[in-house]
Design a protein around this motif. Structure first.
Motif, mmCIF file in Angstrom:
data_model
loop_
_atom_site.group_PDB
_atom_site.id
_atom_site.type_symbol
_atom_site.label_atom_id
_atom_site.label_comp_id
_atom_site.label_asym_id
_atom_site.label_seq_id
_atom_site.Cartn_x
_atom_site.Cartn_y
_atom_site.Cartn_z
ATOM 1 N N VAL A 183 26.474 29.704 77.054
ATOM 2 C CA VAL A 183 27.091 28.484 77.993
ATOM 3 C C VAL A 183 28.585 28.687 77.761
ATOM 4 C CG1 VAL A 183 27.550 26.096 78.555
ATOM 5 C CG2 VAL A 183 25.100 27.021 77.826
ATOM 6 N N ARG A 184 29.466 28.511 78.946
ATOM 7 C CA ARG A 184 30.876 28.524 78.858
ATOM 8 C C ARG A 184 31.312 27.687 79.535
ATOM 9 N NH1 ARG A 184 29.199 31.673 75.459
ATOM 10 N NH2 ARG A 184 29.686 33.700 74.966
ATOM 11 N N LYS A 185 32.405 26.952 79.149
ATOM 12 C CA LYS A 185 33.416 26.083 80.104
ATOM 13 C C LYS A 185 34.775 26.385 79.943
ATOM 14 C CE LYS A 185 29.770 22.805 80.404
ATOM 15 N NZ LYS A 185 29.579 22.167 81.839
ATOM 16 N N MET A 186 35.477 25.816 81.068
ATOM 17 C CA MET A 186 37.023 25.942 81.001
ATOM 18 C C MET A 186 37.487 24.847 80.467
ATOM 19 S SD MET A 186 37.986 28.808 81.547
ATOM 20 C CE MET A 186 39.862 28.534 81.663
ATOM 21 N N GLY A 187 38.537 25.030 79.479
ATOM 22 C CA GLY A 187 39.074 23.747 78.773
ATOM 23 C C GLY A 187 40.308 23.849 78.950
ATOM 24 N N PRO A 188 41.376 23.025 78.584
ATOM 25 C CA PRO A 188 42.779 22.995 78.930
ATOM 26 C C PRO A 188 43.466 24.021 78.372
ATOM 27 C CG PRO A 188 42.185 21.328 77.247
ATOM 28 C CD PRO A 188 40.899 21.785 77.571
ATOM 29 N N LYS A 189 43.126 24.782 77.042
ATOM 30 C CA LYS A 189 43.676 25.828 76.571
ATOM 31 C C LYS A 189 42.938 27.104 76.887
ATOM 32 C CE LYS A 189 45.819 22.775 73.287
ATOM 33 N NZ LYS A 189 46.090 22.444 71.981
ATOM 34 N N GLY A 190 41.843 27.216 77.844
ATOM 35 C CA GLY A 190 41.074 28.495 78.042
ATOM 36 C C GLY A 190 39.759 28.252 77.848
ATOM 37 N N GLU A 191 38.866 29.334 78.159
ATOM 38 C CA GLU A 191 37.552 29.478 78.183
ATOM 39 C C GLU A 191 36.876 29.090 76.856
ATOM 40 O OE1 GLU A 191 34.069 32.389 79.412
ATOM 41 O OE2 GLU A 191 36.024 33.096 79.160
ATOM 42 N N LEU A 192 35.852 28.097 76.665
ATOM 43 C CA LEU A 192 35.130 27.651 75.605
ATOM 44 C C LEU A 192 33.829 28.112 75.516
ATOM 45 C CD1 LEU A 192 36.295 23.918 76.044
ATOM 46 C CD2 LEU A 192 37.525 25.631 74.304
ATOM 47 N N MET A 193 33.309 28.548 74.321
ATOM 48 C CA MET A 193 31.921 28.683 73.908
ATOM 49 C C MET A 193 31.268 27.605 73.496
ATOM 50 S SD MET A 193 30.650 31.623 71.321
ATOM 51 C CE MET A 193 31.415 33.002 71.736
ATOM 52 N N ILE A 194 30.147 27.129 74.105
ATOM 53 C CA ILE A 194 29.626 25.923 73.508
ATOM 54 C C ILE A 194 28.710 26.495 72.488
ATOM 55 C CG2 ILE A 194 28.194 23.943 74.198
ATOM 56 C CD1 ILE A 194 31.323 24.301 75.387
ATOM 57 N N MET A 195 28.496 25.947 71.491
ATOM 58 C CA MET A 195 27.641 26.074 70.528
ATOM 59 C C MET A 195 26.701 25.378 69.892
ATOM 60 S SD MET A 195 29.930 28.738 68.206
ATOM 61 C CE MET A 195 28.730 30.011 67.721
ATOM 62 N N HIS A 196 25.532 25.624 69.620
ATOM 63 C CA HIS A 196 24.652 24.300 69.183
ATOM 64 C C HIS A 196 24.209 24.648 67.637
ATOM 65 C CE1 HIS A 196 24.405 24.746 73.597
ATOM 66 N NE2 HIS A 196 23.811 23.258 73.545
#
Length: 155
Positions: free
Chosen positions: A139-152
């Motif tokens: 899962v990836r999302k865009m954050g204010p400082k770039g692409e984020l990896m969502i980890m569990h």
């Protein structure tokens, strides 16, 4: 190492917490986090202490904090994770993450997963989280400082 909920007796330790400009590219200073936490009943500032030294700081956020990253209502978001610059490279961050699941199980009994969002350019943090059992499910999302990896991390 022991994890503590923030209260005013730790104010001096927070005021003296040091982060570099590089660290601040990816996280907020604990002083800023504590102000935000005071405005949200589902948000908790936590301190990982080694003896009487504050070495690592982070926030746990339930309910609305998790929603952008997970559909699981029983998950909690780990955010603003940092280690005081003076204590980096000594294993404190790893130690804090290794004792975190037990802390969450004891203090947030309905929680079944810890979620985090890490900037994909933050290679040191990515390696740390993977080594501590967090899973990248793609899962990836865009954050204010770039692409984020969502980890569990499943409890």
């Amino acid at each position: 190492m022991k994890i503590h909920f923030y209260d005013n007796k730790f104010k001096n330790a927070i005021d003296n917490y040091e982060l570099t400009e590089e660290q601040l590219r990816y996280t907020k200073h604990p002083k800023d986090c504590i102000q935000l936490v005071n405005e949200d009943l589902h948000c908790y500032s936590l301190l990982a202490m080694e003896g009487n030294k504050l070495v690592t700081f982070f926030v746990l956020h339930k309910n609305d904090g998790v929603k952008p990253y997970s559909n699981n209502p029983k998950s909690i978001l780990l955010r603003s994770f940092s280690t005081d610059f003076r204590f980096q490279g000594r294993g404190y961050a790893k130690n804090a993450l290794m004792i975190l699941p037990k802390f969450v199980k004891e203090n947030f009994t309905q929680t079944n997963a810890i979620i985090l969002a890490v900037n994909i350019t933050n290679k040191v943090a990515l390696r740390l989280y993977k080594n501590c059992g967090f899973i990248d499910e793609g899962v990836r999302k865009m954050g204010p400082k770039g692409e984020l990896m969502i980890m569990h991390y499943y409890l």
